[in-house]
Design an enzyme around this catalytic site. Structure first.
Site, PDB file in Angstrom:
ATOM      1  N   ASP A  64       0.817  -1.214   0.000  1.00 12.35           N
ATOM      2  CA  ASP A  64       0.000   0.000   0.000  1.00 12.35           C
ATOM      3  C   ASP A  64       0.852   1.266   0.000  1.00 12.35           C
ATOM      4  O   ASP A  64       0.420   2.312   0.455  1.00 12.35           O
ATOM      5  CB  ASP A  64      -0.924   0.007   1.218  1.00 12.35           C
ATOM      6  CG  ASP A  64      -0.169  -0.253   2.523  1.00 12.35           C
ATOM      7  OD1 ASP A  64       1.050  -0.021   2.558  1.00 12.35           O
ATOM      8  OD2 ASP A  64      -0.809  -0.701   3.499  1.00 12.35           O
ATOM      9  N   GLU A  86      -1.638  -8.409  -1.663  1.00  9.96           N
ATOM     10  CA  GLU A  86      -1.983  -7.820  -0.371  1.00  9.96           C
ATOM     11  C   GLU A  86      -3.175  -6.888  -0.528  1.00  9.96           C
ATOM     12  O   GLU A  86      -3.228  -5.795   0.023  1.00  9.96           O
ATOM     13  CB  GLU A  86      -0.792  -7.079   0.249  1.00  9.96           C
ATOM     14  CG  GLU A  86      -0.893  -6.886   1.760  1.00  9.96           C
ATOM     15  CD  GLU A  86       0.322  -6.210   2.348  1.00  9.96           C
ATOM     16  OE1 GLU A  86       1.237  -6.942   2.778  1.00  9.96           O
ATOM     17  OE2 GLU A  86       0.371  -4.968   2.363  1.00  9.96           O
ATOM     18  N   GLU A 100      -1.877   5.307   3.571  1.00 16.15           N
ATOM     19  CA  GLU A 100      -1.984   3.934   3.064  1.00 16.15           C
ATOM     20  C   GLU A 100      -3.430   3.485   2.834  1.00 16.15           C
ATOM     21  O   GLU A 100      -3.710   2.768   1.870  1.00 16.15           O
ATOM     22  CB  GLU A 100      -1.279   2.972   4.031  1.00 16.15           C
ATOM     23  CG  GLU A 100       0.230   3.046   3.988  1.00 16.15           C
ATOM     24  CD  GLU A 100       0.797   4.186   4.818  1.00 16.15           C
ATOM     25  OE1 GLU A 100       2.033   4.320   4.880  1.00 16.15           O
ATOM     26  OE2 GLU A 100      -0.002   4.945   5.419  1.00 16.15           O
ATOM     27  N   HIS A 169       6.930   4.469  13.163  1.00 20.87           N
ATOM     28  CA  HIS A 169       7.187   5.386  12.046  1.00 20.87           C
ATOM     29  C   HIS A 169       5.930   5.991  11.439  1.00 20.87           C
ATOM     30  O   HIS A 169       6.027   6.853  10.571  1.00 20.87           O
ATOM     31  CB  HIS A 169       7.937   4.648  10.936  1.00 20.87           C
ATOM     32  CG  HIS A 169       7.099   3.619  10.236  1.00 20.87           C
ATOM     33  ND1 HIS A 169       6.800   2.409  10.787  1.00 20.87           N
ATOM     34  CD2 HIS A 169       6.485   3.656   9.018  1.00 20.87           C
ATOM     35  CE1 HIS A 169       6.058   1.709   9.953  1.00 20.87           C
ATOM     36  NE2 HIS A 169       5.840   2.442   8.878  1.00 20.87           N
ATOM     37  N   ARG A 171       2.962   7.983   9.942  1.00 17.98           N
ATOM     38  CA  ARG A 171       2.830   9.429   9.735  1.00 17.98           C
ATOM     39  C   ARG A 171       1.786  10.045  10.660  1.00 17.98           C
ATOM     40  O   ARG A 171       1.948  11.180  11.103  1.00 17.98           O
ATOM     41  CB  ARG A 171       2.451   9.715   8.266  1.00 17.98           C
ATOM     42  CG  ARG A 171       3.628   9.611   7.319  1.00 17.98           C
ATOM     43  CD  ARG A 171       3.216   9.912   5.888  1.00 17.98           C
ATOM     44  NE  ARG A 171       4.389   9.900   5.019  1.00 17.98           N
ATOM     45  CZ  ARG A 171       5.102  10.962   4.693  1.00 17.98           C
ATOM     46  NH1 ARG A 171       4.756  12.149   5.173  1.00 17.98           N
ATOM     47  NH2 ARG A 171       6.146  10.869   3.900  1.00 17.98           N
ATOM     48  N   HIS A 199      13.745   3.994  12.124  1.00 18.40           N
ATOM     49  CA  HIS A 199      13.196   3.865  10.772  1.00 18.40           C
ATOM     50  C   HIS A 199      14.110   4.592   9.788  1.00 18.40           C
ATOM     51  O   HIS A 199      14.773   5.567  10.159  1.00 18.40           O
ATOM     52  CB  HIS A 199      11.792   4.470  10.727  1.00 18.40           C
ATOM     53  CG  HIS A 199      11.042   4.173   9.474  1.00 18.40           C
ATOM     54  ND1 HIS A 199      11.017   5.024   8.393  1.00 18.40           N
ATOM     55  CD2 HIS A 199      10.305   3.094   9.114  1.00 18.40           C
ATOM     56  CE1 HIS A 199      10.283   4.491   7.428  1.00 18.40           C
ATOM     57  NE2 HIS A 199       9.837   3.329   7.843  1.00 18.40           N
TER      58      HIS A 199
END
Length: 350
Positions: A64, A86, A100, A169, A171, A199
């Site tokens: 994604d 996925e 995502e 990590h 956002r 990350h």
């Protein structure tokens, strides 16, 4: 039929041998990361379009990410079939995880073949009435983690003392969320040894280095290879992470996991008892971690391996479906070319 690899170049230094795929032809788009994920997706799509002029039979994207969306946009715009590995993962909240969740919906709406890891993911796709063919295959990421874990030295699963492994990590957690996670780790430093893996994103890494700098009990590690991270997961008493992939890996490895999110697109591992959602609130993180560190029965129940996301044979299953699908398209095109002309067509030619 030879697969061709396309590297976006978002993370410099990665090449086919890094992924054990050095035998395949490869192209590096040299498309460096951008602050806005949507802008990056468009940049990838534009650069990729130039490399699709030879009309491949299929564009396959996984996951994604901005790169996956860029691949789907390019393939769709050039009327080349798209397959999504996925597919169907949903929180049903476009802000969590962001971006995502938006990218998944956009990719799935353009895909001709959709490989859903679970029946729940497939049900999400059916509710959205996607136009592509849906197949429940498991996730090929489980194939990779089981193969990698099998090569680790026996005995590395035994933790010498209570140890926490932490990654973060997302956002939507930037800013206050990351500060709250850091505060929780400082509070837990007296309860267990803590290994924090940074990350690759420099903004996230810098923020966490600053937040954890005054706590010598927390060992900060640079981004590491997949095998190293698996080794750390297996030796940890408890893992805390907001990673989507680690949610699947933790279940398969039997590694108890606290998910540093309020929502997840992978609720199956909650149902199996391998993970618990705790969000980013420092008080809740500390309370749940301490409860599990003290309750060995509850911790042991989370440490039973479960496989809701695949049985380790997803990749050959996906490959077989793709091969059959391409063969059917080829036979269909051949029948069209060889079909007898209608009487009207013969008359026009005369």
């Amino acid at each position: 039929m030879t697969p061709r690899l396309i590297l976006t170049g978002q993370h410099p230094g990665l090449d086919p041998p890094t992924f054990a795929l050095g035998d395949y032809p490869c192209t590096d788009l040299r498309c460096r990361g951008r602050e806005n994920p949507r802008d990056y997706s468009v940049a990838v799509a534009i650069r990729l379009a130039d490399h699709l002029a030879e009309r491949p039979a299929l564009v396959i994207v996984q996951g994604d990410t901005s790169s996956a969306l860029g691949g789907a946009l390019a393939g769709s715009a050039m009327h080349i079939p798209v397959a999504h590995v996925e597919a169907g993962l949903r929180t049903h909240d476009p802000t969590s995880p962001w971006p995502e969740e938006e990218f998944r919906v956009a990719i799935d709406s353009r895909a001709d073949l959709l490989f859903a890891p679970t029946e729940l993911s497939a049900a999400n796709l059916r509710r959205e009435s996607v136009r592509g063919a849906i197949h429940v295959t498991g996730n090929s990421g489980i194939d990779a983690v089981l193969a990698a874990a099998a090569e680790l030295v026996p005995g590395e699963r035994q933790a010498s003392r209570r140890r926490l492994l932490v990654t973060c990590h997302r956002r939507e957690s930037w800013g206050e969320g990351l500060r709250s996670i850091a505060a929780a780790l400082v509070a837990l430093a007296g309860d267990a040894q803590i290994d924090f893996v940074l990350h690759p994103n420099p903004a996230v890494a810098a923020a966490m280095r600053r937040a954890l700098a005054d706590c010598p009990a927390i060992q900060v590690h640079p981004p590491c290879a997949h095998a190293d991270l698996l080794r750390m997961m297996l030796s940890a008493t408890l893992t805390l992470s907001d990673s989507g992939g680690m949610q699947e890996e933790a279940a398969a490895l039997g590694a108890p996991l606290l998910v540093l999110r309020d929502k997840t697109e992978r609720p199956e591992a909650i149902a199996t008892g391998n993970m618990i959602l705790v969000g980013t609130d420092s008080f809740r993180i500390v309370a749940e971690a301490r409860r599990l560190l003290r309750d060995q029965v509850a911790l042991a129940a989370m440490a039973r391996p479960a496989f809701p996301y695949g049985d380790g044979r997803s990749a050959p299953r996906i490959a077989r479906i793709i091969t059959d699908w391409l063969d059917q398209r080829k036979r269909g095109a051949s029948r069209l070319r060889n079909a007898p002309q209608s009487d009207a067509e013969v008359s026009d030619q005369n």
